[in-house]
Design a protein around this motif. Structure first.
Motif, PDB file in Angstrom:
ATOM      1  N   ASP A  84     -17.237  -7.767  12.832  1.00  0.00           N
ATOM      2  CA  ASP A  84     -15.677  -8.488  12.595  1.00  0.00           C
ATOM      3  C   ASP A  84     -14.412  -8.855  13.610  1.00  0.00           C
ATOM      4  OD1 ASP A  84     -15.683 -11.457  11.701  1.00  0.00           O
ATOM      5  OD2 ASP A  84     -15.513 -10.133   9.398  1.00  0.00           O
ATOM      6  N   PHE A  85     -14.329  -9.817  13.649  1.00  0.00           N
ATOM      7  CA  PHE A  85     -12.944 -10.038  15.091  1.00  0.00           C
ATOM      8  C   PHE A  85     -11.738 -10.966  14.590  1.00  0.00           C
ATOM      9  CE2 PHE A  85     -10.629  -8.705  18.604  1.00  0.00           C
ATOM     10  CZ  PHE A  85     -10.420  -9.926  19.298  1.00  0.00           C
ATOM     11  N   TYR A  86     -10.621  -9.980  14.778  1.00  0.00           N
ATOM     12  CA  TYR A  86      -9.631 -11.195  14.334  1.00  0.00           C
ATOM     13  C   TYR A  86      -8.757 -10.775  15.017  1.00  0.00           C
ATOM     14  CZ  TYR A  86     -11.582 -11.385   9.871  1.00  0.00           C
ATOM     15  OH  TYR A  86     -13.101 -12.096   8.690  1.00  0.00           O
ATOM     16  N   GLN A  87      -7.117 -11.191  15.859  1.00  0.00           N
ATOM     17  CA  GLN A  87      -6.084 -11.140  16.761  1.00  0.00           C
ATOM     18  C   GLN A  87      -5.151 -11.919  16.279  1.00  0.00           C
ATOM     19  OE1 GLN A  87      -5.883 -11.728  20.694  1.00  0.00           O
ATOM     20  NE2 GLN A  87      -7.625 -13.365  20.748  1.00  0.00           N
ATOM     21  N   THR A  88      -3.641 -11.174  16.673  1.00  0.00           N
ATOM     22  CA  THR A  88      -2.912 -11.559  16.914  1.00  0.00           C
ATOM     23  C   THR A  88      -1.978 -11.683  17.886  1.00  0.00           C
ATOM     24  OG1 THR A  88      -1.576 -10.128  16.077  1.00  0.00           O
ATOM     25  CG2 THR A  88      -2.004 -11.171  13.781  1.00  0.00           C
ATOM     26  N   ASP A  89      -0.854 -11.959  18.270  1.00  0.00           N
ATOM     27  CA  ASP A  89       0.234 -12.810  18.984  1.00  0.00           C
ATOM     28  C   ASP A  89       0.501 -11.704  19.304  1.00  0.00           C
ATOM     29  OD1 ASP A  89       2.932 -14.064  18.230  1.00  0.00           O
ATOM     30  OD2 ASP A  89       1.500 -12.024  17.602  1.00  0.00           O
ATOM     31  N   ASP A  90       0.143 -10.139  18.358  1.00  0.00           N
ATOM     32  CA  ASP A  90       0.794  -8.455  19.136  1.00  0.00           C
ATOM     33  C   ASP A  90      -0.337  -7.575  19.314  1.00  0.00           C
ATOM     34  OD1 ASP A  90       2.561  -7.740  16.607  1.00  0.00           O
ATOM     35  OD2 ASP A  90       0.960  -8.785  16.488  1.00  0.00           O
ATOM     36  N   SER A  91      -1.874  -7.860  18.060  1.00  0.00           N
ATOM     37  CA  SER A  91      -2.826  -7.010  17.561  1.00  0.00           C
ATOM     38  C   SER A  91      -3.789  -7.590  18.085  1.00  0.00           C
ATOM     39  CB  SER A  91      -2.380  -6.261  16.663  1.00  0.00           C
ATOM     40  OG  SER A  91      -1.041  -5.844  16.503  1.00  0.00           O
ATOM     41  N   PHE A  92      -5.499  -6.618  17.944  1.00  0.00           N
ATOM     42  CA  PHE A  92      -6.796  -6.940  17.773  1.00  0.00           C
ATOM     43  C   PHE A  92      -7.225  -6.217  16.682  1.00  0.00           C
ATOM     44  CE2 PHE A  92      -6.918  -9.180  22.420  1.00  0.00           C
ATOM     45  CZ  PHE A  92      -6.330  -8.472  23.041  1.00  0.00           C
ATOM     46  N   TYR A  93      -8.263  -6.754  15.969  1.00  0.00           N
ATOM     47  CA  TYR A  93      -8.414  -6.090  14.743  1.00  0.00           C
ATOM     48  C   TYR A  93      -9.660  -6.250  15.015  1.00  0.00           C
ATOM     49  CZ  TYR A  93      -3.785  -7.041  13.303  1.00  0.00           C
ATOM     50  OH  TYR A  93      -2.354  -7.333  12.915  1.00  0.00           O
ATOM     51  N   ILE A  94     -10.673  -4.951  14.582  1.00  0.00           N
ATOM     52  CA  ILE A  94     -11.969  -5.078  14.758  1.00  0.00           C
ATOM     53  C   ILE A  94     -12.846  -4.777  13.523  1.00  0.00           C
ATOM     54  CG2 ILE A  94     -13.705  -4.456  16.509  1.00  0.00           C
ATOM     55  CD1 ILE A  94     -11.739  -4.041  18.701  1.00  0.00           C
ATOM     56  N   VAL A  95     -13.427  -4.918  13.176  1.00  0.00           N
ATOM     57  CA  VAL A  95     -14.030  -4.822  11.587  1.00  0.00           C
ATOM     58  C   VAL A  95     -15.197  -3.797  12.126  1.00  0.00           C
ATOM     59  CG1 VAL A  95     -14.958  -4.931   9.470  1.00  0.00           C
ATOM     60  CG2 VAL A  95     -13.402  -6.589  10.546  1.00  0.00           C
ATOM     61  N   LEU A  96     -15.527  -2.617  11.444  1.00  0.00           N
ATOM     62  CA  LEU A  96     -16.441  -1.487  12.429  1.00  0.00           C
ATOM     63  C   LEU A  96     -17.238  -1.353  11.202  1.00  0.00           C
ATOM     64  CD1 LEU A  96     -14.249  -0.089  15.093  1.00  0.00           C
ATOM     65  CD2 LEU A  96     -16.256  -1.537  15.519  1.00  0.00           C
ATOM     66  N   GLU A  97     -18.465  -0.948  11.092  1.00  0.00           N
ATOM     67  CA  GLU A  97     -18.908   0.035   9.819  1.00  0.00           C
ATOM     68  C   GLU A  97     -18.528   1.267  10.045  1.00  0.00           C
ATOM     69  OE1 GLU A  97     -22.953   0.806  11.518  1.00  0.00           O
ATOM     70  OE2 GLU A  97     -22.253   0.797  13.111  1.00  0.00           O
ATOM     71  N   LEU A  98     -18.000   1.386   8.529  1.00  0.00           N
ATOM     72  CA  LEU A  98     -17.257   3.207   8.274  1.00  0.00           C
ATOM     73  C   LEU A  98     -18.387   4.531   8.761  1.00  0.00           C
ATOM     74  CD1 LEU A  98     -14.631   4.292   7.029  1.00  0.00           C
ATOM     75  CD2 LEU A  98     -16.413   4.033   4.979  1.00  0.00           C
ATOM     76  N   MET A  99     -17.581   5.211   9.180  1.00  0.00           N
ATOM     77  CA  MET A  99     -18.826   6.165   9.375  1.00  0.00           C
ATOM     78  C   MET A  99     -17.743   7.580   8.359  1.00  0.00           C
ATOM     79  SD  MET A  99     -20.725   5.792  11.031  1.00  0.00           S
ATOM     80  CE  MET A  99     -21.293   7.382  12.525  1.00  0.00           C
ATOM     81  N   GLU A 100     -18.738   7.314   7.203  1.00  0.00           N
ATOM     82  CA  GLU A 100     -18.170   8.517   6.322  1.00  0.00           C
ATOM     83  C   GLU A 100     -17.421  10.260   6.362  1.00  0.00           C
ATOM     84  OE1 GLU A 100     -18.609   5.740   2.680  1.00  0.00           O
ATOM     85  OE2 GLU A 100     -16.950   7.398   2.984  1.00  0.00           O
ATOM     86  N   GLY A 101     -18.841  10.201   8.198  1.00  0.00           N
ATOM     87  CA  GLY A 101     -18.252  11.695   8.173  1.00  0.00           C
ATOM     88  C   GLY A 101     -17.016  11.840   9.243  1.00  0.00           C
ATOM     89  N   GLY A 102     -16.590  11.217   9.459  1.00  0.00           N
ATOM     90  CA  GLY A 102     -15.582  11.148  10.285  1.00  0.00           C
ATOM     91  C   GLY A 102     -15.503  11.177  11.885  1.00  0.00           C
ATOM     92  N   GLU A 103     -14.628  11.946  12.115  1.00  0.00           N
ATOM     93  CA  GLU A 103     -14.587  11.836  13.913  1.00  0.00           C
ATOM     94  C   GLU A 103     -15.729  14.002  14.088  1.00  0.00           C
ATOM     95  OE1 GLU A 103     -10.652   9.949  14.357  1.00  0.00           O
ATOM     96  OE2 GLU A 103     -10.514  12.776  15.859  1.00  0.00           O
TER      97      GLU A 103
END
Ligand SMILES: c1ccc2c(c1)[nH]c1[nH]cn[n+]12
Length: 322
Positions: A84-103
């Protein structure tokens, strides 16, 4: 801490669909929060990119637009998917699949260094992800352990490459148009460093060499703590495989690292050559990787057609390159 004002600054339609909770990752351009989809309680990662972080409005939008365009265009098991993708005038919001193992960065830090077979499994998946990007004319340009995510806390897990905001889509360039004409009058440097930035796909091969070094050795090949400036170490290709850390690493693994960390991009091993390197001709590892990437595909109960030598044309890696 989620003060009520935090929630109110979120786009309304994002709010309606998701509940955002704790921060799970930080990036150079913002943060990543754990989110729950209200309707299903399914878990997602929401990446928030503040527009003001960039020095000029133009850059922010252009970078984020490139990232979002790439995220929506790519489709490979080892590349993070945008949902999913949303934005306001000061930010972008990107919905991504969650990777439980982290970085990957955290995993290497916790484990000191990865077991060679685990490093090989992750590295093979990174090669396939980058091979896919390159075959779609995309250079990642910012491959590092923070941008490699792990699907679970298990050693044997799927990895995904993320963070395309430094990526570049190789557009039709002036150089390409120039090469349509008769080349006979063109000076040699037009061919070698025609594109203004003078780099190509090989920058990602170098970064993969650094990534593999970190996974196997547990420390970075180039770092200011080694004395000279990091830049000097990089341009001279000066790195050290400290015996205490590398003693148990195979010569073949070290050979892959050494052939990727070559300063001259024309002599550096390519992604395809790395996939063809003896260290990665490990069928058991590849089978594991393929079952992680394509979990629904039934694994053939009998071996593939006997004695099928590696055909030059469509070899096994191409099949994974969806
Ligand atoms: C920890 C840090 C960043 C993460 C994450 C888990 N899962 C996910 N999906 C996209 N980014 N991201």
């Amino acid at each position: 801490d989620l003060r009520s004002d935090d929630q109110s600054s979120l786009p309304k339609d994002l709010q309606e669909k998701y509940v955002l909770t704790r921060q799970i990752g930080t990036g150079v351009c913002g943060e990543v929060r754990l989110a729950f989809e209200r309707a299903t309680c399914a878990k997602f990662a929401v990446k928030i990119i503040k527009k003001k972080n960039f020095h000029s409005e133009g850059t922010a939008t252009r970078n984020a637009q490139t990232e979002i365009e790439i995220l929506q265009r790519v489709d490979h098991p080892c590349l993070i998917k945008t949902l999913d993708f949303y934005q306001t005038d000061d930010s972008f919001y990107i919905v991504l699949e969650l990777m439980e193992g982290g970085e990957l960065f955290q995993r290497v830090k916790t484990q000191q260094q990865l077991k060679e077979d685990v490093a090989k499994l992750y590295f093979y998946q990174m090669l396939l992800a980058v091979q896919y990007l390159h075959s779609n004319g995309i250079i990642h340009r910012d491959l590092k352990p923070e941008n490699i995510l792990l699907s679970s806390h298990e050693d044997v897990c799927l990895i995904k490459v993320t963070d395309f905001n430094q990526s570049r889509i190789l557009e039709e360039s002036v150089l390409m148009r120039t090469l349509c004409g008769t080349p006979s009058y063109l000076a040699p440097e037009v061919f070698t460093h025609g594109s203004t930035s003078g780099y190509g796909l090989s920058v990602d091969a170098w970064s993969l060499g650094v990534l593999l070094f970190v996974c196997l050795g547990g420390y970075p090949p180039f770092h200011e703590s080694f004395g000279q400036s990091t830049t000097d170490q990089i341009v001279r290709g000066q790195f050290t495989m400290v015996p205490s850390k590398w003693r148990h690493v195979s010569d073949q693994a070290k050979d892959v690292v050494r052939k990727l960390l070559v300063v001259d991009p024309t002599r550096r091993m390519s992604i395809q050559e790395a996939l063809d390197h003896p260290w990665l001709q490990d069928q058991e590892m590849r089978q594991t990787a393929h079952s992680l990437m394509f979990p629904n595909a039934a694994s053939p109960s009998v071996a593939m057609e006997p004695g099928s030598s590696r055909k030059r044309g469509r070899d096994q890696d191409d099949e994974d390159d969806v």
